[in-house]
Design a protein around this motif. Structure first.
Motif, PDB file in Angstrom:
ATOM      1  N   GLU A 171      38.398 -15.242 -14.067  1.00 13.35           N
ATOM      2  CA  GLU A 171      38.084 -15.933 -15.319  1.00 13.35           C
ATOM      3  C   GLU A 171      36.621 -16.369 -15.368  1.00 13.35           C
ATOM      4  O   GLU A 171      35.956 -16.260 -16.396  1.00 13.35           O
ATOM      5  CB  GLU A 171      39.001 -17.148 -15.505  1.00 13.35           C
ATOM      6  CG  GLU A 171      40.443 -16.798 -15.798  1.00 13.35           C
ATOM      7  CD  GLU A 171      40.569 -15.921 -17.038  1.00 13.35           C
ATOM      8  OE1 GLU A 171      39.938 -16.249 -18.052  1.00 13.35           O
ATOM      9  OE2 GLU A 171      41.292 -14.897 -16.971  1.00 13.35           O
ATOM     10  N   LEU A 214      33.480 -15.290 -17.801  1.00 17.33           N
ATOM     11  CA  LEU A 214      32.615 -16.269 -18.463  1.00 17.33           C
ATOM     12  C   LEU A 214      31.144 -15.921 -18.262  1.00 17.33           C
ATOM     13  O   LEU A 214      30.347 -15.927 -19.210  1.00 17.33           O
ATOM     14  CB  LEU A 214      32.908 -17.667 -17.915  1.00 17.33           C
ATOM     15  CG  LEU A 214      32.047 -18.823 -18.440  1.00 17.33           C
ATOM     16  CD1 LEU A 214      32.204 -18.970 -19.957  1.00 17.33           C
ATOM     17  CD2 LEU A 214      32.430 -20.126 -17.731  1.00 17.33           C
ATOM     18  N   HIS A 217      30.257 -12.683 -20.170  1.00 18.90           N
ATOM     19  CA  HIS A 217      30.137 -12.932 -21.609  1.00 18.90           C
ATOM     20  C   HIS A 217      28.786 -13.571 -21.928  1.00 18.90           C
ATOM     21  O   HIS A 217      28.112 -13.183 -22.895  1.00 18.90           O
ATOM     22  CB  HIS A 217      31.272 -13.834 -22.080  1.00 18.90           C
ATOM     23  CG  HIS A 217      31.146 -14.266 -23.513  1.00 18.90           C
ATOM     24  ND1 HIS A 217      31.257 -13.383 -24.583  1.00 18.90           N
ATOM     25  CD2 HIS A 217      30.879 -15.485 -24.068  1.00 18.90           C
ATOM     26  CE1 HIS A 217      31.085 -14.033 -25.725  1.00 18.90           C
ATOM     27  NE2 HIS A 217      30.853 -15.311 -25.439  1.00 18.90           N
ATOM     28  N   HIS A 218      28.395 -14.541 -21.102  1.00 26.92           N
ATOM     29  CA  HIS A 218      27.105 -15.193 -21.372  1.00 26.92           C
ATOM     30  C   HIS A 218      25.944 -14.238 -21.099  1.00 26.92           C
ATOM     31  O   HIS A 218      24.881 -14.360 -21.728  1.00 26.92           O
ATOM     32  CB  HIS A 218      26.947 -16.465 -20.550  1.00 26.92           C
ATOM     33  CG  HIS A 218      25.750 -17.270 -20.967  1.00 26.92           C
ATOM     34  ND1 HIS A 218      25.484 -17.607 -22.282  1.00 26.92           N
ATOM     35  CD2 HIS A 218      24.722 -17.785 -20.245  1.00 26.92           C
ATOM     36  CE1 HIS A 218      24.357 -18.287 -22.356  1.00 26.92           C
ATOM     37  NE2 HIS A 218      23.873 -18.403 -21.129  1.00 26.92           N
ATOM     38  N   HIS A 256      26.971 -24.032 -26.659  1.00 22.18           N
ATOM     39  CA  HIS A 256      28.370 -23.641 -26.539  1.00 22.18           C
ATOM     40  C   HIS A 256      28.716 -23.255 -25.102  1.00 22.18           C
ATOM     41  O   HIS A 256      29.772 -23.652 -24.569  1.00 22.18           O
ATOM     42  CB  HIS A 256      28.669 -22.468 -27.481  1.00 22.18           C
ATOM     43  CG  HIS A 256      30.077 -21.960 -27.388  1.00 22.18           C
ATOM     44  ND1 HIS A 256      31.161 -22.695 -27.819  1.00 22.18           N
ATOM     45  CD2 HIS A 256      30.585 -20.797 -26.893  1.00 22.18           C
ATOM     46  CE1 HIS A 256      32.275 -22.016 -27.605  1.00 22.18           C
ATOM     47  NE2 HIS A 256      31.946 -20.865 -27.040  1.00 22.18           N
ATOM     48  N   THR A 257      27.823 -22.512 -24.463  1.00 22.10           N
ATOM     49  CA  THR A 257      28.054 -22.121 -23.073  1.00 22.10           C
ATOM     50  C   THR A 257      28.079 -23.340 -22.165  1.00 22.10           C
ATOM     51  O   THR A 257      28.904 -23.429 -21.238  1.00 22.10           O
ATOM     52  CB  THR A 257      26.956 -21.145 -22.600  1.00 22.10           C
ATOM     53  OG1 THR A 257      27.002 -19.968 -23.415  1.00 22.10           O
ATOM     54  CG2 THR A 257      27.159 -20.756 -21.147  1.00 22.10           C
ATOM     55  N   ASP A 259      29.073 -26.326 -22.936  1.00 26.32           N
ATOM     56  CA  ASP A 259      30.373 -26.986 -23.122  1.00 26.32           C
ATOM     57  C   ASP A 259      31.470 -26.259 -22.331  1.00 26.32           C
ATOM     58  O   ASP A 259      32.317 -26.900 -21.688  1.00 26.32           O
ATOM     59  CB  ASP A 259      30.740 -27.021 -24.601  1.00 26.32           C
ATOM     60  CG  ASP A 259      29.847 -27.965 -25.403  1.00 26.32           C
ATOM     61  OD1 ASP A 259      29.219 -28.851 -24.779  1.00 26.32           O
ATOM     62  OD2 ASP A 259      29.773 -27.804 -26.641  1.00 26.32           O
ATOM     63  N   GLU A 260      31.445 -24.924 -22.385  1.00 24.87           N
ATOM     64  CA  GLU A 260      32.452 -24.136 -21.652  1.00 24.87           C
ATOM     65  C   GLU A 260      32.320 -24.343 -20.141  1.00 24.87           C
ATOM     66  O   GLU A 260      33.333 -24.480 -19.432  1.00 24.87           O
ATOM     67  CB  GLU A 260      32.297 -22.655 -21.982  1.00 24.87           C
ATOM     68  CG  GLU A 260      32.759 -22.263 -23.368  1.00 24.87           C
ATOM     69  CD  GLU A 260      32.702 -20.759 -23.572  1.00 24.87           C
ATOM     70  OE1 GLU A 260      31.769 -20.118 -23.042  1.00 24.87           O
ATOM     71  OE2 GLU A 260      33.594 -20.217 -24.252  1.00 24.87           O
ATOM     72  N   LEU A 261      31.096 -24.357 -19.658  1.00 25.59           N
ATOM     73  CA  LEU A 261      30.874 -24.549 -18.228  1.00 25.59           C
ATOM     74  C   LEU A 261      31.316 -25.941 -17.780  1.00 25.59           C
ATOM     75  O   LEU A 261      31.890 -26.098 -16.690  1.00 25.59           O
ATOM     76  CB  LEU A 261      29.396 -24.324 -17.892  1.00 25.59           C
ATOM     77  CG  LEU A 261      28.904 -22.877 -17.961  1.00 25.59           C
ATOM     78  CD1 LEU A 261      27.383 -22.821 -17.866  1.00 25.59           C
ATOM     79  CD2 LEU A 261      29.529 -22.021 -16.854  1.00 25.59           C
ATOM     80  N   LYS A 300      33.659 -27.850 -19.115  1.00 24.05           N
ATOM     81  CA  LYS A 300      35.128 -27.878 -19.078  1.00 24.05           C
ATOM     82  C   LYS A 300      35.654 -27.147 -17.849  1.00 24.05           C
ATOM     83  O   LYS A 300      36.603 -27.609 -17.181  1.00 24.05           O
ATOM     84  CB  LYS A 300      35.693 -27.237 -20.344  1.00 24.05           C
ATOM     85  CG  LYS A 300      35.441 -28.036 -21.611  1.00 24.05           C
ATOM     86  CD  LYS A 300      35.932 -27.263 -22.837  1.00 24.05           C
ATOM     87  CE  LYS A 300      35.596 -28.014 -24.127  1.00 24.05           C
ATOM     88  NZ  LYS A 300      35.984 -27.232 -25.334  1.00 24.05           N
ATOM     89  N   THR A 301      35.049 -26.012 -17.548  1.00 25.69           N
ATOM     90  CA  THR A 301      35.484 -25.249 -16.372  1.00 25.69           C
ATOM     91  C   THR A 301      35.238 -26.028 -15.094  1.00 25.69           C
ATOM     92  O   THR A 301      36.090 -26.067 -14.200  1.00 25.69           O
ATOM     93  CB  THR A 301      34.732 -23.896 -16.307  1.00 25.69           C
ATOM     94  OG1 THR A 301      34.982 -23.162 -17.510  1.00 25.69           O
ATOM     95  CG2 THR A 301      35.175 -23.074 -15.122  1.00 25.69           C
TER      96      THR A 301
END
Length: 259
Positions: free
Chosen positions: A141, A145, A148-149, A245-246, A248-250, A252-253
């Protein structure tokens, strides 16, 4: 044959053979010069100044190795000045394009151009780092990520090229020591960690890089806006939104990894 200080040709060759040599490529001169690293007087070598004095007087031909050394000594002073001049501009600029160097920034537009150049290097460094992080992490996963980035980063590089065109600047790079430092830290941590920690380390380092990139784009947008460059602001804002946005995703991960 003996030189003025009593050193024989054979002795001189024996002294010089072990010395580390390095090729300095001076594109501006259009030639390749081979310059010994150590020609200090008093260190057991014949000094450069003494070699210059010798070479001004015609002498019988000697073998190619000694002749080469004499020519190198003659060029030593000028080569050192060129090398010092290049280093004074590019000590911190590993990504610097020498043909585009801005040695002095005098206007806000000069500064904006230089910041665009460092941002281009920043994104290129980030693209390389994302590939390394993707290879290092065990989680599928997190690999996705990063991949995608990486695709987004390629889009950001294209946006930066468009911004260069809008300002009629030649697209080029300048050093970005901050992103190189972040990548170096990530490599160091990953090398000394057990596999179970690598997901957390990679995401943490990527998050730090995103925070730096966000600050860079915020600054660039303000500078471009001050120039009235509406289209450039739009492109830079697209990049900033992706970075945010990236981030925020990082975050959370990372929260799920450390829980």
């Amino acid at each position: 044959m003996l030189f003025d200080n009593g050193t024989s040709v054979d002795a001189l060759e024996a002294q010089q053979a072990p010395l580390l040599r390095r090729e300095e490529h001076f594109f501006s001169l259009g030639v390749t010069l081979t310059v010994p690293l150590d020609r200090r007087a008093g260190s057991g070598d014949v000094s450069a100044s003494h070699a210059l004095r010798r070479s001004s007087t015609p002498r019988p031909a000697v073998n190619r190795g000694v002749q080469s050394w004499t020519n190198e000594a003659r060029l030593g002073a000028s080569c050192g000045r060129v090398r010092a001049s290049l280093h004074s501009v590019n000590d911190d600029d590993e990504g610097e394009d020498p043909l585009m160097s801005q040695t002095k920034l005098e206007t806000p537009l000069d500064l904006l151009r230089f910041q665009l150049r460092t941002t281009m290097t920043m994104e290129e460094d980030s693209l390389e780092a994302l590939g390394e992080l993707s290879d290092a992490v065990p989680s599928r996963e997190i690999k996705k990520l990063f991949q995608h980035h990486a695709d987004e980063t390629r889009e950001q590089i294209e946006n930066l090229r468009k911004v260069f065109e809008l300002f009629e600047f030649p697209a080029s790079t300048a050093g970005s020591p901050s992103t190189k430092g972040i990548s170096k830290q990530a490599r160091s941590l990953l090398e000394r960690s057990v596999p179970a920690l690598r997901d957390q380390i990679a995401v943490s380092c990527a998050l730090g890089n995103e925070h730096y990139e966000i600050s860079v784009y915020q600054s660039l947008i303000l500078s471009a806006d001050a120039q009235g460059a509406v289209d450039a602001v739009t492109l830079l804002t697209e990049n900033l939104d992706q970075e945010t946005h990236t981030s925020d995703e990082l975050r959370k991960t990372l929260r799920s990894l450390v829980a």
